[in-house]
Enzyme design. Structure first.
Site, PDB file in Angstrom:
ATOM      1  N   GLY A  39       0.810  -1.208   0.000  1.00  0.00           N
ATOM      2  CA  GLY A  39       0.000   0.000   0.000  1.00  0.00           C
ATOM      3  C   GLY A  39       0.842   1.255   0.000  1.00  0.00           C
ATOM      4  O   GLY A  39       2.045   1.214   0.320  1.00  0.00           O
ATOM      5  N   ASN A  85       4.342  -0.004  10.075  1.00  0.00           N
ATOM      6  CA  ASN A  85       3.400  -1.048  10.470  1.00  0.00           C
ATOM      7  C   ASN A  85       3.563  -1.463  11.926  1.00  0.00           C
ATOM      8  O   ASN A  85       2.573  -1.705  12.622  1.00  0.00           O
ATOM      9  CB  ASN A  85       3.578  -2.280   9.591  1.00  0.00           C
ATOM     10  CG  ASN A  85       2.672  -2.326   8.380  1.00  0.00           C
ATOM     11  OD1 ASN A  85       2.695  -3.299   7.629  1.00  0.00           O
ATOM     12  ND2 ASN A  85       1.885  -1.300   8.139  1.00  0.00           N
ATOM     13  N   ASN A 121       1.762  -8.810   8.422  1.00  0.00           N
ATOM     14  CA  ASN A 121       0.583  -7.988   8.197  1.00  0.00           C
ATOM     15  C   ASN A 121       0.171  -8.055   6.728  1.00  0.00           C
ATOM     16  O   ASN A 121       0.958  -7.721   5.844  1.00  0.00           O
ATOM     17  CB  ASN A 121       0.869  -6.532   8.582  1.00  0.00           C
ATOM     18  CG  ASN A 121      -0.262  -5.601   8.198  1.00  0.00           C
ATOM     19  OD1 ASN A 121      -1.416  -5.885   8.479  1.00  0.00           O
ATOM     20  ND2 ASN A 121       0.059  -4.508   7.533  1.00  0.00           N
ATOM     21  N   ARG A 141       2.691   9.324   4.788  1.00  0.00           N
ATOM     22  CA  ARG A 141       2.432   8.368   3.719  1.00  0.00           C
ATOM     23  C   ARG A 141       2.594   9.019   2.335  1.00  0.00           C
ATOM     24  O   ARG A 141       3.094   8.397   1.408  1.00  0.00           O
ATOM     25  CB  ARG A 141       1.020   7.799   3.868  1.00  0.00           C
ATOM     26  CG  ARG A 141       0.862   6.833   5.028  1.00  0.00           C
ATOM     27  CD  ARG A 141       1.585   5.532   4.745  1.00  0.00           C
ATOM     28  NE  ARG A 141       1.346   4.522   5.754  1.00  0.00           N
ATOM     29  CZ  ARG A 141       0.932   3.289   5.490  1.00  0.00           C
ATOM     30  NH1 ARG A 141       0.703   2.912   4.259  1.00  0.00           N
ATOM     31  NH2 ARG A 141       0.789   2.413   6.462  1.00  0.00           N
ATOM     32  N   HIS A 179      -8.355  -2.850   9.012  1.00  0.00           N
ATOM     33  CA  HIS A 179      -7.299  -3.704   8.460  1.00  0.00           C
ATOM     34  C   HIS A 179      -6.034  -3.696   9.315  1.00  0.00           C
ATOM     35  O   HIS A 179      -5.268  -4.653   9.276  1.00  0.00           O
ATOM     36  CB  HIS A 179      -6.975  -3.218   7.044  1.00  0.00           C
ATOM     37  CG  HIS A 179      -6.118  -4.144   6.248  1.00  0.00           C
ATOM     38  ND1 HIS A 179      -6.500  -5.440   5.948  1.00  0.00           N
ATOM     39  CD2 HIS A 179      -4.903  -3.974   5.666  1.00  0.00           C
ATOM     40  CE1 HIS A 179      -5.565  -6.015   5.226  1.00  0.00           C
ATOM     41  NE2 HIS A 179      -4.576  -5.165   5.037  1.00  0.00           N
ATOM     42  N   TRP A 180      -5.789  -2.622  10.056  1.00  0.00           N
ATOM     43  CA  TRP A 180      -4.558  -2.498  10.843  1.00  0.00           C
ATOM     44  C   TRP A 180      -4.818  -2.912  12.288  1.00  0.00           C
ATOM     45  O   TRP A 180      -4.814  -2.085  13.205  1.00  0.00           O
ATOM     46  CB  TRP A 180      -4.058  -1.059  10.811  1.00  0.00           C
ATOM     47  CG  TRP A 180      -3.496  -0.624   9.491  1.00  0.00           C
ATOM     48  CD1 TRP A 180      -2.951  -1.406   8.512  1.00  0.00           C
ATOM     49  CD2 TRP A 180      -3.404   0.722   9.011  1.00  0.00           C
ATOM     50  NE1 TRP A 180      -2.533  -0.630   7.458  1.00  0.00           N
ATOM     51  CE2 TRP A 180      -2.791   0.674   7.739  1.00  0.00           C
ATOM     52  CE3 TRP A 180      -3.775   1.965   9.537  1.00  0.00           C
ATOM     53  CZ2 TRP A 180      -2.553   1.814   6.978  1.00  0.00           C
ATOM     54  CZ3 TRP A 180      -3.541   3.103   8.785  1.00  0.00           C
ATOM     55  CH2 TRP A 180      -2.930   3.024   7.526  1.00  0.00           C
TER      56      TRP A 180
END
Length: 290
Positions: free
Chosen positions: A43, A51, A108, A185, A269-270
């Site tokens: 991503g 992460n 992950n 990001r 998702h995390w």
């Protein structure tokens, strides 16, 4: 190992690198004890550090924690090719270069798939395996999922709003998508080399080609091989995951012989970020269980 900002900052500033037959890989190394390898997802703007930095102090109190930065995501060099295939090929040379014979793995999303691949091909080198979403296949939900579609749209045409839309799909609590996270990001996700690597994986043409290849008679789907994982496996999932919906867990839960599943409510998702305390408790209990 102190759970302090000073500890985390010290580790972050100690990015290491090691030469392997596959190329130079960069990584973080913290803590003492049995080796625990962290494998990050994919991503825009992802890194292993981003992460796992939040949970590192907890696990470094019990394990030697290695966070591997996969090639092509902006920290380790880009080795070319499909980033997921390259990631799968990086783990064994990395461990060999460090003379690590046996590891537990926390992976992950994409990193979970890489961990499964390692476990299948190296059953004598894997202890326990923990995955965080991202594996299996859609059973009831449509595919590709909302989160994957948003990821594809950003990769094709990277705008700040598309990045924000994708980040919002990653979490249940959108307050976690802060200006700091967006800026962090955005900077890496729009780096030309990192973006080129992402397009080899999530560009619409590349994604369609990968799906067609995986559906061919000669290439078994990844979920069709999961029965070959002999390691004790903990599947962790956010109940509200919009990238890899919860129904994706059904096949790995049923076909991995020694698998158990833990689902975190009010979590996307995390899971290691959004359900941090619960994730640490569940995973640490699993890894230290006799």
């Amino acid at each position: 190992m102190p759970n302090t900002p000073e500890f985390t900052e010290h580790v972050e500033n100690d990015l290491r690198e090691i030469a392997t037959p596959a190329g130079v890989l960069r990584y973080y190394d913290a803590g003492d004890g049995p080796t625990l390898l962290f494998l990050h997802g994919s991503g825009p703007g992802v890194t292993g550090w981003r992460n796992f930095r939040g949970i590192l102090p907890t696990f470094a109190a019990h394990f030697r924690c290695l966070i591997l930065e996969f090639p092509g995501f902006g920290v380790s060099d880009d080795f070319g090719g499909h980033p997921m295939i390259t990631a799968q090929g990086a783990v064994t040379p990395f461990l060999d270069a460090l003379s690590v014979d046996r590891v537990d793995i926390v992976g992950n999303s994409m990193g979970g798939g890489v961990g499964i691949n390692f476990a299948i091909h190296n059953p004598d080198r894997i202890g326990k395996l923990v995955t965080i979403g991202g594996i299996g296949t859609n059973v009831f939900s449509p595919g590709p999922s909302e989160g994957i579609r948003l990821l594809q749209e950003f990769t094709e045409d990277p705008t700040r709003q598309r990045l924000v839309d994708w980040l919002n799909s990653m979490v249940y609590d959108q307050a976690l998508v802060t200006d700091q996270l967006i800026e962090e990001r955005w900077k890496l996700a729009t780096d030309p080399r990192t973006l080129a690597s992402a397009r080899r994986m999530y560009g619409k043409a590349a994604f369609a080609q990968m799906m067609a290849m995986m559906k061919s008679a000669d290439v078994p789907m990844p979920w069709a091989l999961m029965h070959k994982v002999s390691a004790e496996t903990l599947l962790t999932w956010g109940r509200d995951d919009r990238v890899s919906p919860l129904d994706m867990a059904l096949i790995p839960m049923r076909t991995i012989p020694n698998a158990e599943l833990h689902v975190f409510p009010n979590c996307g998702h995390w899971a290691m970020i959004e359900a941090k305390a619960a994730f640490e408790s569940v995973v640490l209990g699993f890894l230290t269980r006799s």
